[in-house]
Design an enzyme around this catalytic site. Structure first.
Site, PDB file in Angstrom:
ATOM      1  N   TYR A  70     -29.462-111.059  18.177  1.00  0.00           N
ATOM      2  CA  TYR A  70     -30.244-110.583  19.324  1.00  0.00           C
ATOM      3  C   TYR A  70     -29.565-110.975  20.635  1.00  0.00           C
ATOM      4  O   TYR A  70     -29.413-110.150  21.543  1.00  0.00           O
ATOM      5  CB  TYR A  70     -31.648-111.178  19.242  1.00  0.00           C
ATOM      6  CG  TYR A  70     -32.540-110.844  20.418  1.00  0.00           C
ATOM      7  CD1 TYR A  70     -33.075-109.572  20.565  1.00  0.00           C
ATOM      8  CD2 TYR A  70     -32.874-111.812  21.357  1.00  0.00           C
ATOM      9  CE1 TYR A  70     -33.904-109.265  21.641  1.00  0.00           C
ATOM     10  CE2 TYR A  70     -33.701-111.518  22.423  1.00  0.00           C
ATOM     11  CZ  TYR A  70     -34.215-110.242  22.561  1.00  0.00           C
ATOM     12  OH  TYR A  70     -35.033-109.946  23.623  1.00  0.00           O
ATOM     13  N   SER A 101     -33.014-110.420  28.367  1.00  0.00           N
ATOM     14  CA  SER A 101     -33.522-111.678  27.823  1.00  0.00           C
ATOM     15  C   SER A 101     -32.592-112.819  28.205  1.00  0.00           C
ATOM     16  O   SER A 101     -31.369-112.636  28.260  1.00  0.00           O
ATOM     17  CB  SER A 101     -33.620-111.593  26.300  1.00  0.00           C
ATOM     18  OG  SER A 101     -33.870-112.870  25.741  1.00  0.00           O
TER      19      SER A 101
END
Length: 411
Positions: A236, A223
């Protein structure tokens, strides 16, 4: 001056010194003190000139680099892909999202696919059974449980025999993050690291002997949050940052073995639970139950409610077409010369360009407007700001009263 501005001046100085060194090598005679002084003065003038026009020079360089990248991409995209027949690939996290879509595509192309799911009787597993050929094998694997990862290895070895594994797609991951870094629970940080980093590391280490045997590929779906400081994604993002560094390290270490490693960096897509508004509501309720009263008082429940609404809005606006990510995975597995990084989806490459070449003040503003656009300040700051305004009004009134008293005295 910001760090990047300083770095640019350092690069200009190094360039000037390199030019001086090149002149010394090219000219057939050695510099005396006079010519050397002239050369240094010339280098100083060059540095001043480059400093005056660094913006234009950087723009031209970026455009040239972008054109070269586009030409290279066009040339690489025109190269025939490797044949998928007879090649086996393992994909983690196929219950939904990128994993399920990739399993379908790779099976349709002719791969032997090992698709791991959390629930063999779940909707995702049932859909794969009905949509795919008999080449696809479903394996129930929780990548955070070492015994299940070992069972996966035995199942793959049993089916492949002496043949190795061509590809591993590290796709399984979770995004249980909700709220600012200070508000995020330690259990949230641990959960993200356990799945996104340690789980992927466990699977990769377990399957590496089979991948080295075939000089295969490792494709990791990561990501941009692992490289960019997105607001409210600290847990995250930290897990993805660790995963990105691991992937880059493996890329260097596995090069002598002939194993090629790529990272997929998707833009915003609606996958898994992220598009479910009830999911974000439960995240907020869980945080409210476990947050200390003092911290909750300083941030305020309305601040958390706004965060939930922003996450829900972002999920609603996320793309549903997963094909850019699936296409990137196919390219990374079958291209004769796979890229190190694939920017899958609109805006990702531009975001990395901004963060690489522009000051932090600009790139940070872009990120804040791109993701969660918070309007509320924490409750304690609002209260403090309100007191400040009241104090300012009070001081102004006192000053006005003092001025009136002074005028009366003078009269």
């Amino acid at each position: 001056m910001e760090e990047r501005g300083l770095s640019l001046w350092i690069y200009v100085g190094v360039l000037a010194l390199m030019l001086m060194g090149a002149l010394q090598r090219v000219l057939p005679l050695h510099f005396s003190s006079g010519p050397a002084l002239v050369a240094r003065l010339w280098a100083s003038v060059l540095m001043e000139w480059l400093g005056a026009f660094w913006t234009a020079a950087l723009l031209i360089f970026s455009l040239t680099l972008g054109l070269a990248w586009w030409l290279r991409s066009a040339r690489v995209s025109g190269v025939a892909l490797l044949a998928p027949e007879g090649r086996a690939v393992c994909i983690t996290g196929c219950d939904s999202g990128f994993g399920k879509a990739s399993a379908k595509r790779l099976d349709a192309l002719g791969f032997k696919v090992f698709a791991t799911v959390m629930d063999l009787s779940g909707e995702g597993a049932m859909e794969l059974r009905s949509a795919c050929s008999s080449r696809l094998s479903l394996l129930q694997v929780d990548i955070t449980r070492p015994e299940q990862v070992q069972q996966m290895l035995l199942a793959i070895k049993t089916e492949l025999g002496l043949k190795g594994l061509w590809g591993l797609v590290n796709n399984a991951g979770v995004c249980v993050n909700f709220g600012d870094a200070e508000l995020s629970l330690m259990s949230t940080y641990r959960r993200c690291m356990e799945v996104n980093f340690f789980g992927s590391l466990s699977v990769t280490k377990t399957l590496l002997p089979l991948l080295r045997r075939n000089r295969g590929r490792i494709v990791t779906v990561s990501s941009p949050a692992g490289d960019q400081p997105f607001p409210c994604l600290a847990a995250y993002g930290a897990s993805k940052a660790a995963l990105n560094l691991l992937t880059n390290t493996l890329r260097h270490e596995l090069e002598p073995w002939g194993v090629q490693v790529s990272t997929i960096l998707p833009s915003s897509y609606r996958t898994g639970k992220s598009g479910n508004e009830l999911y974000w509501g439960r995240q907020q309720d869980h945080l409210l139950l476990n947050l200390g009263p003092a911290l909750l008082e300083e941030y305020g429940q309305d601040y958390l409610a706004e965060t939930r609404e922003l996450f829900q809005e972002h999920a609603r606006n996320a793309a549903e077409d997963l094909s850019p990510v699936v296409n990137a995975i196919v390219q990374a597995l079958l291209s004769p010369q796979p890229r190190v990084r694939y920017y899958a989806g609109p805006g990702v490459g531009f975001m990395y360009f901004l963060s690489s070449y522009l000051p932090y003040s600009i790139s940070d503003t872009f990120l804040q407007k791109l993701f969660v656009k918070k309007k509320l300040m924490p409750q304690a700051l609002r209260r403090h700001s309100g007191l400040g305004l009241q104090a300012g009004v009070h001081n102004n009134n006192n000053n006005n009263n003092n001025n009136e008293e002074e005028k009366s005295a003078e009269q």
